[in-house]
Design a protein around this motif. Sequence first.
Motif, mmCIF file in Angstrom:
data_model
loop_
_atom_site.group_PDB
_atom_site.id
_atom_site.type_symbol
_atom_site.label_atom_id
_atom_site.label_comp_id
_atom_site.label_asym_id
_atom_site.label_seq_id
_atom_site.Cartn_x
_atom_site.Cartn_y
_atom_site.Cartn_z
ATOM 1 N N ILE A 228 0.864 -1.183 0.000
ATOM 2 C CA ILE A 228 0.000 0.000 0.000
ATOM 3 C C ILE A 228 0.896 1.227 0.000
ATOM 4 N N THR A 229 0.835 2.009 -1.061
ATOM 5 C CA THR A 229 1.588 3.252 -1.155
ATOM 6 C C THR A 229 0.610 4.412 -1.272
ATOM 7 N N GLY A 230 1.046 5.582 -0.833
ATOM 8 C CA GLY A 230 0.189 6.762 -0.891
ATOM 9 C C GLY A 230 1.005 8.020 -1.077
ATOM 10 N N TRP A 231 0.401 8.997 -1.730
ATOM 11 C CA TRP A 231 1.077 10.276 -1.952
ATOM 12 C C TRP A 231 0.035 11.374 -2.197
ATOM 13 N N ARG A 232 0.494 12.607 -2.009
ATOM 14 C CA ARG A 232 -0.346 13.788 -2.252
ATOM 15 C C ARG A 232 -0.187 14.220 -3.703
ATOM 16 N N GLU A 233 -1.313 14.525 -4.355
ATOM 17 C CA GLU A 233 -1.296 14.938 -5.749
ATOM 18 C C GLU A 233 -2.227 16.140 -5.898
ATOM 19 N N GLY A 234 -1.661 17.364 -5.736
ATOM 20 C CA GLY A 234 -2.491 18.562 -5.764
ATOM 21 C C GLY A 234 -3.428 18.601 -4.575
ATOM 22 N N ASP A 235 -4.725 18.752 -4.848
ATOM 23 C CA ASP A 235 -5.732 18.752 -3.790
ATOM 24 C C ASP A 235 -6.273 17.355 -3.505
ATOM 25 N N ASP A 236 -5.681 16.340 -4.090
ATOM 26 C CA ASP A 236 -6.140 14.961 -3.910
ATOM 27 C C ASP A 236 -5.074 14.130 -3.206
ATOM 28 N N ILE A 237 -5.522 12.989 -2.688
ATOM 29 C CA ILE A 237 -4.623 11.975 -2.153
ATOM 30 C C ILE A 237 -4.835 10.710 -2.969
ATOM 31 N N VAL A 238 -3.749 10.091 -3.381
ATOM 32 C CA VAL A 238 -3.817 8.896 -4.220
ATOM 33 C C VAL A 238 -3.142 7.743 -3.486
ATOM 34 N N PHE A 239 -3.809 6.592 -3.470
ATOM 35 C CA PHE A 239 -3.249 5.366 -2.906
ATOM 36 C C PHE A 239 -3.193 4.305 -4.001
ATOM 37 N N MET A 240 -2.229 3.420 -3.873
ATOM 38 C CA MET A 240 -2.155 2.270 -4.767
ATOM 39 C C MET A 240 -2.003 1.010 -3.928
ATOM 40 N N VAL A 241 -2.923 0.080 -4.122
ATOM 41 C CA VAL A 241 -2.884 -1.219 -3.451
ATOM 42 C C VAL A 241 -2.494 -2.251 -4.510
ATOM 43 N N SER A 242 -1.287 -2.784 -4.394
ATOM 44 C CA SER A 242 -0.783 -3.704 -5.411
ATOM 45 C C SER A 242 -0.412 -5.042 -4.766
ATOM 46 N N ASP A 243 -0.504 -6.097 -5.556
ATOM 47 C CA ASP A 243 -0.137 -7.427 -5.085
ATOM 48 C C ASP A 243 0.581 -8.165 -6.200
ATOM 49 N N ASP A 244 1.243 -9.249 -5.843
ATOM 50 C CA ASP A 244 1.947 -10.079 -6.827
ATOM 51 C C ASP A 244 1.237 -11.420 -6.984
ATOM 52 N N GLY A 245 -0.099 -11.344 -6.975
ATOM 53 C CA GLY A 245 -0.893 -12.562 -7.068
ATOM 54 C C GLY A 245 -1.168 -12.986 -8.488
ATOM 55 N N ALA A 246 -2.285 -13.677 -8.658
ATOM 56 C CA ALA A 246 -2.602 -14.298 -9.945
ATOM 57 C C ALA A 246 -3.062 -13.311 -10.994
ATOM 58 N N GLY A 247 -3.444 -12.101 -10.586
ATOM 59 C CA GLY A 247 -3.948 -11.138 -11.551
ATOM 60 C C GLY A 247 -5.406 -11.393 -11.895
ATOM 61 N N ILE A 248 -5.951 -10.517 -12.735
ATOM 62 C CA ILE A 248 -7.352 -10.603 -13.118
ATOM 63 C C ILE A 248 -7.430 -10.887 -14.612
ATOM 64 N N PRO A 249 -8.204 -11.866 -15.032
ATOM 65 C CA PRO A 249 -8.365 -12.135 -16.474
ATOM 66 C C PRO A 249 -8.924 -10.908 -17.194
ATOM 67 N N PRO A 250 -8.577 -10.729 -18.459
ATOM 68 C CA PRO A 250 -8.997 -9.521 -19.190
ATOM 69 C C PRO A 250 -10.497 -9.283 -19.183
ATOM 70 N N GLU A 251 -11.312 -10.351 -19.348
ATOM 71 C CA GLU A 251 -12.761 -10.134 -19.406
ATOM 72 C C GLU A 251 -13.309 -9.663 -18.064
ATOM 73 N N LYS A 252 -12.762 -10.182 -16.963
ATOM 74 C CA LYS A 252 -13.194 -9.730 -15.648
ATOM 75 C C LYS A 252 -12.670 -8.329 -15.348
ATOM 76 N N LEU A 253 -11.457 -8.026 -15.808
ATOM 77 C CA LEU A 253 -10.898 -6.688 -15.622
ATOM 78 C C LEU A 253 -11.733 -5.654 -16.358
#
Length: 320
Positions: A228-253
């Motif tokens: 979980i990473t986070g940073w300030r971007e102007g008047d917004d806050i942005v977070f990214m939740v990333s994993d090294d798992g199986a991923g999501i198939p294209p149709e479900k994505l």
Amino acid sequence: MVSILPASHITDAGRLLMIQFILIYLLFVLLAMFIALLLSSSIANRIIAVAYQMESVRTGRPKPMKVGLGCDEIGVLSDTYNYMTGEINRLMDAREQAAEDLRKAEFRALQAQINPHFLYNTLDMINWLSQTGRKEEVTRAVQALSRFYKLTLSRRELMNTIGGELEHVSLYVQLQNMRYENCATLVIDVPEELCGYTIPKLTFQPLVENALLHGIRMTEKKTGSILITGWREGDDIVFMVSDDGAGIPPEKLDSLQEGAKKAGGTNPPASGTETGHIGVYNTNLRLKSLYGSQYGLSFNSHPGTGTEVTVRLPANRALS
């Protein structure tokens, strides 16, 4: 007696009298015109003031006029306009309050749908630990579960601090690691200065649950990392939740991306129900209903390499 007057004297006196009469007449005419101009200007200015005040309704809420426009027809008109303005503002306040109450009710309903089965699974795990005689692990699990729901249910508020939500999701991963034998490593890289800002409750937990159950647990090793990473971007806050798992198939994505763009509706799409992404869908819907369509979730995933979920919300500092 006979008086003899020069004709020129009589003519000059008559001419002077005539000039004086004309000057007095012109003076009265100018005075009348000046008074008429003042009266018409006063009436016109008051009518224009009322018209401009009514015209301002096109650009926003109606505002009352200043009192003191007289007791004539224009004064009555302005008094009636002020009364109408007050009634309209009261109705608009009532409508906005009703809309706010409805939004909060929908927000709580969506929040209540997120992860209701987690408690049952955790209690089953604690029961299993107790039956196998692992008392220390039972104690740690009960303490973590108690703290987890204290952060979730405290004061029945809709919002929490970012720091509180990060602690909440850390407890979630701790409990899941006890259940799945340390399957996930959680890494949090969020600046300390962001921890005092607000975020809706249960924002991170459904995303981490999705990364754990539908990402890491779907791999062959059934272990992995969540960042979980986070940073300030102007008047917004942005977070990214990333994993090294199986991923999501294209149709479900694609179905997730399409659902993430929608701000309306309270029911997840059929694809969300089938793939178990109801919590993610509701999290996105809560963010959009609370902040607007420009906020919410976006997804990036490749099968076999993992998934990244980006969370965008406005930077609102928590009240101390």
